[in-house]
Design a protein around this motif. Structure first.
Motif, PDB file in Angstrom:
ATOM      1  N   MET A   1     -11.016   6.255 -10.523  1.00  0.00           N
ATOM      2  CA  MET A   1     -10.775   6.148  -9.098  1.00  0.00           C
ATOM      3  C   MET A   1      -9.388   6.703  -8.798  1.00  0.00           C
ATOM      4  N   LYS A   2      -9.335   7.591  -7.843  1.00  0.00           N
ATOM      5  CA  LYS A   2      -8.055   8.143  -7.403  1.00  0.00           C
ATOM      6  C   LYS A   2      -7.922   7.893  -5.909  1.00  0.00           C
ATOM      7  N   LEU A   3      -6.741   7.445  -5.521  1.00  0.00           N
ATOM      8  CA  LEU A   3      -6.422   7.148  -4.138  1.00  0.00           C
ATOM      9  C   LEU A   3      -5.691   8.329  -3.518  1.00  0.00           C
ATOM     10  N   SER A   4      -6.084   8.680  -2.308  1.00  0.00           N
ATOM     11  CA  SER A   4      -5.360   9.695  -1.535  1.00  0.00           C
ATOM     12  C   SER A   4      -4.663   8.978  -0.390  1.00  0.00           C
ATOM     13  N   VAL A   5      -3.354   9.102  -0.322  1.00  0.00           N
ATOM     14  CA  VAL A   5      -2.563   8.478   0.738  1.00  0.00           C
ATOM     15  C   VAL A   5      -2.089   9.587   1.664  1.00  0.00           C
ATOM     16  N   VAL A   6      -2.589   9.573   2.892  1.00  0.00           N
ATOM     17  CA  VAL A   6      -2.259  10.589   3.886  1.00  0.00           C
ATOM     18  C   VAL A   6      -1.212   9.994   4.822  1.00  0.00           C
ATOM     19  N   ILE A   7      -0.054  10.669   4.919  1.00  0.00           N
ATOM     20  CA  ILE A   7       1.059  10.159   5.709  1.00  0.00           C
ATOM     21  C   ILE A   7       1.439  11.172   6.782  1.00  0.00           C
ATOM     22  N   PRO A   8       0.983  10.947   8.028  1.00  0.00           N
ATOM     23  CA  PRO A   8       1.449  11.804   9.121  1.00  0.00           C
ATOM     24  C   PRO A   8       2.872  11.401   9.495  1.00  0.00           C
ATOM     25  N   VAL A   9       3.729  12.387   9.716  1.00  0.00           N
ATOM     26  CA  VAL A   9       5.146  12.103   9.954  1.00  0.00           C
ATOM     27  C   VAL A   9       5.626  12.871  11.178  1.00  0.00           C
ATOM     28  N   TYR A  10       6.337  12.160  12.044  1.00  0.00           N
ATOM     29  CA  TYR A  10       7.016  12.814  13.158  1.00  0.00           C
ATOM     30  C   TYR A  10       8.293  12.029  13.461  1.00  0.00           C
ATOM     31  N   ASN A  11       9.423  12.664  13.225  1.00  0.00           N
ATOM     32  CA  ASN A  11      10.742  12.071  13.494  1.00  0.00           C
ATOM     33  C   ASN A  11      10.908  10.704  12.819  1.00  0.00           C
ATOM     34  N   GLU A  12      10.825  10.704  11.490  1.00  0.00           N
ATOM     35  CA  GLU A  12      10.935   9.483  10.695  1.00  0.00           C
ATOM     36  C   GLU A  12      12.075   9.579   9.677  1.00  0.00           C
ATOM     37  N   LYS A  13      13.181  10.200  10.051  1.00  0.00           N
ATOM     38  CA  LYS A  13      14.266  10.422   9.093  1.00  0.00           C
ATOM     39  C   LYS A  13      14.819   9.120   8.505  1.00  0.00           C
ATOM     40  N   ASP A  14      14.760   8.036   9.265  1.00  0.00           N
ATOM     41  CA  ASP A  14      15.321   6.775   8.783  1.00  0.00           C
ATOM     42  C   ASP A  14      14.424   6.050   7.785  1.00  0.00           C
ATOM     43  N   THR A  15      13.150   6.392   7.725  1.00  0.00           N
ATOM     44  CA  THR A  15      12.218   5.660   6.856  1.00  0.00           C
ATOM     45  C   THR A  15      11.459   6.520   5.856  1.00  0.00           C
ATOM     46  N   ILE A  16      11.517   7.840   5.959  1.00  0.00           N
ATOM     47  CA  ILE A  16      10.666   8.697   5.135  1.00  0.00           C
ATOM     48  C   ILE A  16      10.927   8.532   3.637  1.00  0.00           C
ATOM     49  N   ARG A  17      12.149   8.458   3.234  1.00  0.00           N
ATOM     50  CA  ARG A  17      12.435   8.289   1.790  1.00  0.00           C
ATOM     51  C   ARG A  17      11.917   6.943   1.288  1.00  0.00           C
ATOM     52  N   GLU A  18      12.121   5.892   2.068  1.00  0.00           N
ATOM     53  CA  GLU A  18      11.700   4.549   1.659  1.00  0.00           C
ATOM     54  C   GLU A  18      10.179   4.438   1.584  1.00  0.00           C
ATOM     55  N   ILE A  19       9.465   4.988   2.563  1.00  0.00           N
ATOM     56  CA  ILE A  19       8.003   4.880   2.503  1.00  0.00           C
ATOM     57  C   ILE A  19       7.462   5.668   1.318  1.00  0.00           C
ATOM     58  N   LEU A  20       8.026   6.817   1.031  1.00  0.00           N
ATOM     59  CA  LEU A  20       7.575   7.584  -0.134  1.00  0.00           C
ATOM     60  C   LEU A  20       7.857   6.824  -1.424  1.00  0.00           C
ATOM     61  N   ARG A  21       8.997   6.175  -1.512  1.00  0.00           N
ATOM     62  CA  ARG A  21       9.313   5.368  -2.702  1.00  0.00           C
ATOM     63  C   ARG A  21       8.311   4.227  -2.853  1.00  0.00           C
ATOM     64  N   ARG A  22       8.027   3.539  -1.756  1.00  0.00           N
ATOM     65  CA  ARG A  22       7.092   2.405  -1.819  1.00  0.00           C
ATOM     66  C   ARG A  22       5.682   2.844  -2.191  1.00  0.00           C
ATOM     67  N   VAL A  23       5.238   3.963  -1.664  1.00  0.00           N
ATOM     68  CA  VAL A  23       3.903   4.455  -2.007  1.00  0.00           C
ATOM     69  C   VAL A  23       3.874   4.862  -3.480  1.00  0.00           C
ATOM     70  N   GLN A  24       4.908   5.537  -3.954  1.00  0.00           N
ATOM     71  CA  GLN A  24       4.968   5.928  -5.375  1.00  0.00           C
ATOM     72  C   GLN A  24       4.956   4.700  -6.285  1.00  0.00           C
ATOM     73  N   ASP A  25       5.563   3.604  -5.828  1.00  0.00           N
ATOM     74  CA  ASP A  25       5.650   2.388  -6.649  1.00  0.00           C
ATOM     75  C   ASP A  25       4.312   1.678  -6.834  1.00  0.00           C
ATOM     76  N   VAL A  26       3.322   1.984  -6.021  1.00  0.00           N
ATOM     77  CA  VAL A  26       2.008   1.361  -6.159  1.00  0.00           C
ATOM     78  C   VAL A  26       1.373   1.846  -7.453  1.00  0.00           C
ATOM     79  N   ASP A  27       0.975   0.896  -8.301  1.00  0.00           N
ATOM     80  CA  ASP A  27       0.459   1.212  -9.626  1.00  0.00           C
ATOM     81  C   ASP A  27      -1.043   1.517  -9.576  1.00  0.00           C
TER      82      ASP A  27
END
Length: 113
Positions: A1-27
């Protein structure tokens, strides 16, 4: 099973790094597809500066086309078995993905909202 996480982004400079880190951290086996909808606040530049990754695809819309268009562009790149839409504003916690997809994995649901 492989999960695809689709993240639409518009003007999210304050949170983009953190959300990517949190998604990557999901095992879970996953791919992350980020679609920048022509951000004007520096988000686009942040995404352009990220180091290449095997499981992250970053798409850049040529002009602001709206969230629906960003999602359609992302869905066109999906190769996983289950798709999750993750907003970049940290409203939803990626740590809940296993619980969210459990009914699908148990064949009790086709979709979970």
């Amino acid at each position: 099973m492989k999960l695809s996480v689709v993240i639409p982004v518009y003007n999210e400079k304050d949170t983009i790094r953190e959300i990517l880190r949190r998604v990557q951290d999901v095992d879970l086996p996953k791919e992350i597809i980020v679609i920048d909808d022509c951000s004007t606040d520096g988000t686009r530049e942040i995404l352009q500066s990220l180091l290449p990754s095997d499981n992250v695809k970053i798409l850049f819309q040529p002009r602001n086309m709206g969230k629906g268009a960003a999602l359609r562009a992302g869905f066109g790149q999906v190769s996983g078995d289950i798709v999750i839409i993750q907003d970049a504003d940290l409203e939803y916690d990626p740590a809940e993905y296993p619980e969210l997809i459990r009914p699908i994995l148990q064949n009790k649901a086709d979709v979970v909202y």
